[in-house]
Design a protein around this motif. Structure first.
Motif, PDB file in Angstrom:
ATOM      1  N   SER A 259     -20.890  40.754  85.304  1.00 52.16           N
ATOM      2  CA  SER A 259     -21.122  41.062  86.630  1.00 52.16           C
ATOM      3  C   SER A 259     -19.961  41.922  86.996  1.00 52.16           C
ATOM      4  N   ARG A 260     -20.410  43.050  87.870  1.00 51.70           N
ATOM      5  CA  ARG A 260     -19.352  43.776  88.224  1.00 51.70           C
ATOM      6  C   ARG A 260     -19.253  43.559  89.817  1.00 51.70           C
ATOM      7  N   GLY A 261     -17.807  43.765  90.122  1.00 52.31           N
ATOM      8  CA  GLY A 261     -17.555  43.594  91.633  1.00 52.31           C
ATOM      9  C   GLY A 261     -17.218  42.440  91.998  1.00 52.31           C
ATOM     10  N   THR A 262     -17.237  41.151  91.050  1.00 49.28           N
ATOM     11  CA  THR A 262     -16.969  39.939  91.498  1.00 49.28           C
ATOM     12  C   THR A 262     -15.797  39.399  90.498  1.00 49.28           C
ATOM     13  N   ASP A 263     -14.735  38.686  91.044  1.00 51.37           N
ATOM     14  CA  ASP A 263     -13.731  38.021  90.319  1.00 51.37           C
ATOM     15  C   ASP A 263     -14.008  36.607  90.202  1.00 51.37           C
ATOM     16  N   GLY A 264     -14.202  36.092  88.882  1.00 47.83           N
ATOM     17  CA  GLY A 264     -14.164  34.630  88.554  1.00 47.83           C
ATOM     18  C   GLY A 264     -13.020  33.845  89.054  1.00 47.83           C
ATOM     19  N   PRO A 265     -13.139  32.403  89.314  1.00 48.74           N
ATOM     20  CA  PRO A 265     -12.227  31.430  89.751  1.00 48.74           C
ATOM     21  C   PRO A 265     -11.213  31.144  88.713  1.00 48.74           C
ATOM     22  N   ALA A 266     -10.123  31.061  88.864  1.00 51.84           N
ATOM     23  CA  ALA A 266      -9.316  30.563  87.936  1.00 51.84           C
ATOM     24  C   ALA A 266      -9.498  29.033  87.292  1.00 51.84           C
ATOM     25  N   LEU A 267      -9.403  29.109  85.899  1.00 51.94           N
ATOM     26  CA  LEU A 267      -9.313  27.903  85.274  1.00 51.94           C
ATOM     27  C   LEU A 267      -8.179  26.925  85.492  1.00 51.94           C
ATOM     28  N   VAL A 268      -7.848  25.836  86.089  1.00 54.68           N
ATOM     29  CA  VAL A 268      -6.987  25.156  86.300  1.00 54.68           C
ATOM     30  C   VAL A 268      -6.818  23.619  85.582  1.00 54.68           C
ATOM     31  N   SER A 269      -5.868  23.123  85.517  1.00 52.99           N
ATOM     32  CA  SER A 269      -5.813  21.663  85.245  1.00 52.99           C
ATOM     33  C   SER A 269      -5.001  20.845  86.392  1.00 52.99           C
ATOM     34  N   VAL A 270      -5.525  19.630  86.543  1.00 54.81           N
ATOM     35  CA  VAL A 270      -4.915  18.979  87.729  1.00 54.81           C
ATOM     36  C   VAL A 270      -4.605  17.462  87.431  1.00 54.81           C
ATOM     37  N   SER A 271      -3.331  17.317  88.017  1.00 53.44           N
ATOM     38  CA  SER A 271      -2.743  15.847  87.614  1.00 53.44           C
ATOM     39  C   SER A 271      -2.019  15.292  88.685  1.00 53.44           C
ATOM     40  N   ARG A 272      -1.743  13.952  88.307  1.00 53.24           N
ATOM     41  CA  ARG A 272      -0.964  13.249  89.707  1.00 53.24           C
ATOM     42  C   ARG A 272       0.484  13.576  89.489  1.00 53.24           C
ATOM     43  N   THR A 273       1.030  13.963  90.730  1.00 55.37           N
ATOM     44  CA  THR A 273       2.355  14.348  90.820  1.00 55.37           C
ATOM     45  C   THR A 273       3.317  12.966  90.691  1.00 55.37           C
ATOM     46  N   ASP A 274       2.827  11.908  90.782  1.00 57.21           N
ATOM     47  CA  ASP A 274       3.662  10.700  90.711  1.00 57.21           C
ATOM     48  C   ASP A 274       3.188   9.983  89.512  1.00 57.21           C
ATOM     49  N   GLU A 275       2.783  10.251  88.474  1.00 59.77           N
ATOM     50  CA  GLU A 275       1.929   9.838  87.301  1.00 59.77           C
ATOM     51  C   GLU A 275       3.188   8.889  86.641  1.00 59.77           C
ATOM     52  N   LEU A 276       2.726   7.631  86.432  1.00 61.59           N
ATOM     53  CA  LEU A 276       3.654   6.532  85.705  1.00 61.59           C
ATOM     54  C   LEU A 276       3.470   6.680  84.180  1.00 61.59           C
ATOM     55  N   SER A 277       2.197   6.953  83.615  1.00 60.03           N
ATOM     56  CA  SER A 277       1.954   6.588  82.437  1.00 60.03           C
ATOM     57  C   SER A 277       2.618   7.654  81.402  1.00 60.03           C
ATOM     58  N   GLY A 278       3.400   7.208  80.638  1.00 61.14           N
ATOM     59  CA  GLY A 278       4.192   7.862  79.566  1.00 61.14           C
ATOM     60  C   GLY A 278       3.302   8.920  78.798  1.00 61.14           C
ATOM     61  N   ALA A 279       2.024   8.364  78.449  1.00 60.13           N
ATOM     62  CA  ALA A 279       1.199   9.299  77.536  1.00 60.13           C
ATOM     63  C   ALA A 279       0.459  10.537  78.554  1.00 60.13           C
ATOM     64  N   VAL A 280       0.401  10.222  79.615  1.00 60.04           N
ATOM     65  CA  VAL A 280      -0.166  11.264  80.660  1.00 60.04           C
ATOM     66  C   VAL A 280       1.103  12.396  80.935  1.00 60.04           C
ATOM     67  N   ARG A 281       2.236  11.889  80.963  1.00 60.48           N
ATOM     68  CA  ARG A 281       3.354  12.704  81.416  1.00 60.48           C
ATOM     69  C   ARG A 281       3.465  13.515  80.179  1.00 60.48           C
ATOM     70  N   ALA A 282       3.428  13.009  79.079  1.00 57.84           N
ATOM     71  CA  ALA A 282       3.719  13.934  77.859  1.00 57.84           C
ATOM     72  C   ALA A 282       2.348  14.980  77.663  1.00 57.84           C
TER      73      ALA A 282
END
Length: 291
Positions: A259-282
């Motif tokens: 595709s010419r003339g179009t920019d693709g969206p950014a690929l992102v990761s999303v998480s909770r800012t107040d995460e309590l799980s140690g595994a998720v924080r790791a």
């Protein structure tokens, strides 16, 4: 009854001597005697038959000893599991992902890096549209999301981390009028039926990545999954505007063009800012450490 009462009791039972047991526990003999007497009062009878040289277990003491050892061992295991959970060594992580995250390779790379560092953590994967990932993070059904940033409504409490840039391609049936070309422009897309990724249910926002002011005057088919988008394109329902990495998926009668003339969206990761799980924080820390 407290765990220290059981520890004192087991030490005396194993040493058969209050003085040696007190030295082993690094407490005074009077403190040890007082704690054992308190346990005996709670039990309702003597646990030891005391002599001038040593102590012997009573019948009640003999019955209590294996149970006390098991209780202390279980308490030790419980403390160890809790500590491992806080440090991220054990636990479970539920990951929501869009197909592009898997095809791009960033998801697999993050999972591989995390599993090498935390092999005791269980990981569950669910393919979800981007907006459903945001909902899942808010209601606690997933812990991490991977998706293209198609105007995500993250609001408060969520953290979005850019992971990669994406370019766009156009997928179409092999006999489509544009299939013989070298690429597809935004002008050519303007009047074509489109098959696009839906962010949630029937809401589609990938068309926002077409140049401003171009507009789109034909039909738009919104589909929630990668294979569904490609299947409709291969069936001739329209052309699909997809991340270029989708070209790794080969379907009968399906052709990809840049595709010419179009920019693709950014690929992102999303998480909770107040995460309590140690595994998720790791896991989030492993993303931060990614090359």
């Amino acid at each position: 009854m407290e765990l220290r009462h059981l520890r004192y009791f087991v030490a005396v039972a194993e040493e058969r001597h209050f003085g040696r047991a007190a030295a082993r526990l690094h407490v005074t003999q009077s403190t040890l005697s007082a704690q054992v007497q308190g346990l005996e009062r709670e039990v309702g009878g003597p646990l030891f038959a005391r002599t001038s040289r040593r102590v012997e277990l009573t019948e009640a003491g003999e019955l209590l000893l294996p149970e006390a050892r098991r209780a202390l061992a279980q308490a030790g295991r419980a403390l160890s599991v809790a500590r491992q959970s806080v440090s991220g060594e054990v636990g479970r992580i539920r990951v929501g992902f869009s197909g592009v995250a898997a095809l791009h390779g960033v998801l697999a790379a993050d999972l591989h890096r995390f599993r090498r560092a935390h092999p005791g953590v269980e990981i569950g994967l669910t393919e979800l549209p981007p907006a459903a990932q945001v909902e899942g993070l808010h209601d606690g059904t997933i812990d991490i999301g991977y998706c293209p940033d198609l105007g995500l409504d993250t609001a408060d409490g969520l953290s979005v981390t850019p992971r990669a840039r994406t370019s766009l391609a156009v997928a179409m049936r092999g006999d489509h009028a544009l299939a013989a070309g070298a690429f597809v422009t935004a002008d050519q897309l303007r009047d074509l039926d489109l098959v696009v990724f839906a962010t949630h249910e029937e809401e589609a926002t990938v068309t926002s990545h077409l140049p401003a002011g171009e507009g789109h005057r034909a039909r738009v088919h919104a589909v929630g999954g990668t294979l569904g988008v490609l299947a409709l394109a291969a069936a001739g329902a329209g052309v699909a505007v997809v991340p270029a990495v989708t070209e790794h998926v080969s379907l009968l009668d399906l052709t990809y063009l840049p595709s010419r003339g179009t920019d693709g969206p950014a690929l992102v990761s999303v998480s909770r800012t107040d995460e309590l799980s140690g595994a998720v924080r790791a896991f989030v820390d492993c993303q931060t450490d990614a090359p």
